[in-house]
Design an enzyme around this catalytic site. Sequence first.
Site, short mmCIF file in Angstrom:
data_model
loop_
_atom_site.label_atom_id
_atom_site.label_comp_id
_atom_site.label_asym_id
_atom_site.label_seq_id
_atom_site.Cartn_x
_atom_site.Cartn_y
_atom_site.Cartn_z
N THR A 19 0.59 -1.20 0.02
CA THR A 19 -0.16 -0.01 0.02
C THR A 19 0.95 1.14 0.00
O THR A 19 0.29 2.22 -0.18
CB THR A 19 -1.00 -0.10 1.15
OG1 THR A 19 0.03 -0.34 2.34
CG2 THR A 19 -2.21 -1.12 1.18
N GLY A 20 2.31 1.25 0.17
CA GLY A 20 2.91 2.43 0.41
C GLY A 20 3.55 2.89 -0.84
O GLY A 20 3.17 2.37 -1.81
N SER A 69 -4.29 -2.67 7.29
CA SER A 69 -5.03 -2.83 5.64
C SER A 69 -5.32 -4.00 5.55
O SER A 69 -6.11 -4.47 4.70
CB SER A 69 -3.77 -2.39 4.84
OG SER A 69 -3.24 -1.21 4.96
N CYS A 126 17.90 4.71 -2.61
CA CYS A 126 17.55 5.39 -3.89
C CYS A 126 18.61 6.14 -4.28
O CYS A 126 19.05 6.38 -5.56
CB CYS A 126 16.22 6.10 -3.68
SG CYS A 126 16.19 6.96 -2.18
N SER A 166 9.12 12.01 -2.18
CA SER A 166 8.49 10.61 -2.21
C SER A 166 9.51 9.76 -1.71
O SER A 166 9.15 8.52 -1.27
CB SER A 166 8.11 10.21 -3.54
OG SER A 166 9.30 10.31 -4.60
N LYS A 209 24.49 5.71 4.48
CA LYS A 209 24.17 4.78 3.49
C LYS A 209 24.71 5.03 2.18
O LYS A 209 25.67 4.15 1.65
CB LYS A 209 22.64 4.67 3.11
CG LYS A 209 22.02 4.00 4.55
CD LYS A 209 20.47 3.98 4.10
CE LYS A 209 19.63 3.85 5.27
NZ LYS A 209 18.11 4.32 5.22
N ARG A 258 16.81 17.26 1.62
CA ARG A 258 15.49 17.02 1.04
C ARG A 258 14.87 18.33 0.33
O ARG A 258 14.80 19.37 1.07
CB ARG A 258 14.28 16.47 2.07
CG ARG A 258 13.06 16.08 1.80
CD ARG A 258 12.98 14.86 1.15
NE ARG A 258 13.33 13.70 2.12
CZ ARG A 258 13.77 12.50 1.84
NH1 ARG A 258 13.69 12.04 0.71
NH2 ARG A 258 13.99 11.47 2.82
N HIS A 299 15.72 12.15 -7.73
CA HIS A 299 16.47 12.66 -6.76
C HIS A 299 17.48 13.48 -7.79
O HIS A 299 17.79 12.78 -8.93
CB HIS A 299 17.29 11.46 -6.02
CG HIS A 299 16.56 11.03 -5.15
ND1 HIS A 299 15.23 11.57 -4.41
CD2 HIS A 299 16.80 9.90 -4.25
CE1 HIS A 299 14.85 10.89 -3.50
NE2 HIS A 299 15.77 10.09 -3.25
P1 NAP Z 1 5.44 4.05 2.87
O1 NAP Z 1 4.99 4.64 1.80
O2 NAP Z 1 5.48 4.52 4.27
O3 NAP Z 1 4.81 2.47 2.91
C1 NAP Z 1 5.29 1.59 3.99
C2 NAP Z 1 4.38 0.26 3.58
O4 NAP Z 1 4.99 -0.82 4.66
C3 NAP Z 1 2.98 0.40 3.55
O5 NAP Z 1 2.52 -0.55 2.78
C4 NAP Z 1 2.45 -0.13 5.08
O6 NAP Z 1 1.31 -0.51 5.05
C5 NAP Z 1 3.55 -1.22 5.27
N1 NAP Z 1 3.99 -1.54 6.98
C6 NAP Z 1 4.15 -0.44 7.73
N2 NAP Z 1 4.39 -0.90 8.99
C7 NAP Z 1 4.26 -2.23 8.80
C8 NAP Z 1 4.00 -3.24 9.56
N3 NAP Z 1 4.46 -3.19 10.95
N4 NAP Z 1 3.88 -4.63 8.95
C9 NAP Z 1 3.54 -4.63 7.77
N5 NAP Z 1 3.54 -3.65 7.11
C10 NAP Z 1 3.94 -2.46 7.49
O7 NAP Z 1 7.18 3.71 2.73
P2 NAP Z 1 7.83 3.67 1.36
O8 NAP Z 1 8.37 5.04 0.91
O9 NAP Z 1 7.18 2.72 0.49
O10 NAP Z 1 9.17 2.57 1.77
C11 NAP Z 1 9.02 1.60 2.03
C12 NAP Z 1 10.55 0.89 2.24
O11 NAP Z 1 11.19 0.94 0.96
C13 NAP Z 1 11.32 1.39 3.42
O12 NAP Z 1 12.38 0.57 3.86
C14 NAP Z 1 12.18 2.59 2.54
O13 NAP Z 1 13.35 2.69 3.24
C15 NAP Z 1 12.68 1.65 1.32
N6 NAP Z 1 12.79 2.76 -0.03
C16 NAP Z 1 12.08 3.55 -0.09
C17 NAP Z 1 12.40 4.53 -1.23
C18 NAP Z 1 11.70 5.70 -1.59
O14 NAP Z 1 11.95 6.31 -2.83
N7 NAP Z 1 10.27 5.67 -1.22
C19 NAP Z 1 13.55 4.23 -2.11
C20 NAP Z 1 14.25 3.08 -1.53
C21 NAP Z 1 14.13 2.31 -0.77
P3 NAP Z 1 0.03 0.24 5.53
O15 NAP Z 1 -0.41 1.05 4.43
O16 NAP Z 1 -1.05 -0.91 6.07
O17 NAP Z 1 0.32 1.12 6.82
#
Ligand code: NAP
Length: 349
Positions: free
Chosen positions: A10-11, A38, A148, A178, A204, A234, A241
């Site tokens: 969902t994220g 969710s 990223c 994002s 990192k 940011r 980026h």
């Molecule tokens: P996000 O939008 O906050 O989404 C987080 C997701 O994880 C949601 O689906 C959420 O579900 C789920 N979640 C949260 N807590 C949970 C739990 N305790 N158990 C099971 N599911 C859980 O974050 P995001 O930006 O997509 O990032 C996700 C990961 O990718 C992170 O580790 C981040 O560091 C990494 N990442 C992100 C990017 C980027 O550009 N955004 C780039 C590289 C890496 P609900 O909706 O149900 O809360």
Amino acid sequence: MVNVGVLGATGMVGQRFIQLLDNHPDFEIKALAASSRSAGKRYEDATTWYLNEEMPESVKDIIVCETSPEAMDNDVDIVFSSLPADFAAKVEKDFAKDYVVASNASAHRMKKNIPLVIPEVNPEYLDMIDAQQKENNWDGFIVTNPNCSTIALTLTLKPIVDNFNINSIRVSTMQAVSGAGYNGVPSMAIVDNLVPYIGGEEEKMESETLHLLGSYDGNEVINANFKLSASCHRVPVIDGHTEAVFIELDDDFDIDNVKEKMQNFKGLPQELNLFSAPQNPIVVKEESDRPQPRMDRNAGNGMAVTVGRLRKDQAFDNSFKYVLVGHNTVRGAAGASVLNAELINERIL
Ligand code: NAP
């Protein structure tokens, strides 16, 4: 077809997974998992969709499941993980007992025998998988992709490392909101503003880049031996980026030679013609006002990194500088995991 699931579906990154996997020739989405908030809901009802492209019809009615191997459909072979790092640390290991886990999370990136891979840069790190499975007695395994901002930087550094001797690198990032997830940066903090700190990001970038550009000797990774310093910020951009990169070489060089090496760079995904591989991983622009995130983030369907303003640095000996733009949730996250999985599917499964 290989059946796949998405954890964190969902994220922000989870939604990119769904977009990239929709109509994929090798992968079919069978399961979507998220938090207990969710779980049990239709995907469409559980998700605040943020992408410009419409939510694919095929996922709207999938019932989101809890994030555990027990809750996941047994027919699934690969799970893509975009979970918060703290939760990923345990649950990805639970999944790896039986599934291939292609992860975006930082939890396992720098662990021994867990490959941190950019397919154009260090595909040979996948050789660690045997040792990982033996050590843990797993049928599955974990493969990770970098942070990223690291992915975009490292892709542009690969042809430089291969052809010149680098002494030091300094990089200053301007990172999209994002990258912090949907609830990551409050609008009151970022509109009409920038935030000169992203927790853990500089560390990192510095450690992952040297790891990726090092070598694997069959037992451990030996880091690349140049100095790298990052400053991360940011900015009020939605996706994409931007990074200003300053490189000092050991010796004198020809800037047109650097440009040519970047333009002509290709890696294993291009050779294997993998579905998500951009024809040119690095796109070099000549215009003096490019790259820009809004105009260049979608180069190569978001999988290419655009480089511009490549020029000699007159202030320092043997030095040059450039600006890059990479799509943080495509090449920097979901697209990176999907490309890793395509390589694994071609070479290992
Ligand atoms: P996000 O939008 O906050 O989404 C987080 C997701 O994880 C949601 O689906 C959420 O579900 C789920 N979640 C949260 N807590 C949970 C739990 N305790 N158990 C099971 N599911 C859980 O974050 P995001 O930006 O997509 O990032 C996700 C990961 O990718 C992170 O580790 C981040 O560091 C990494 N990442 C992100 C990017 C980027 O550009 N955004 C780039 C590289 C890496 P609900 O909706 O149900 O809360």
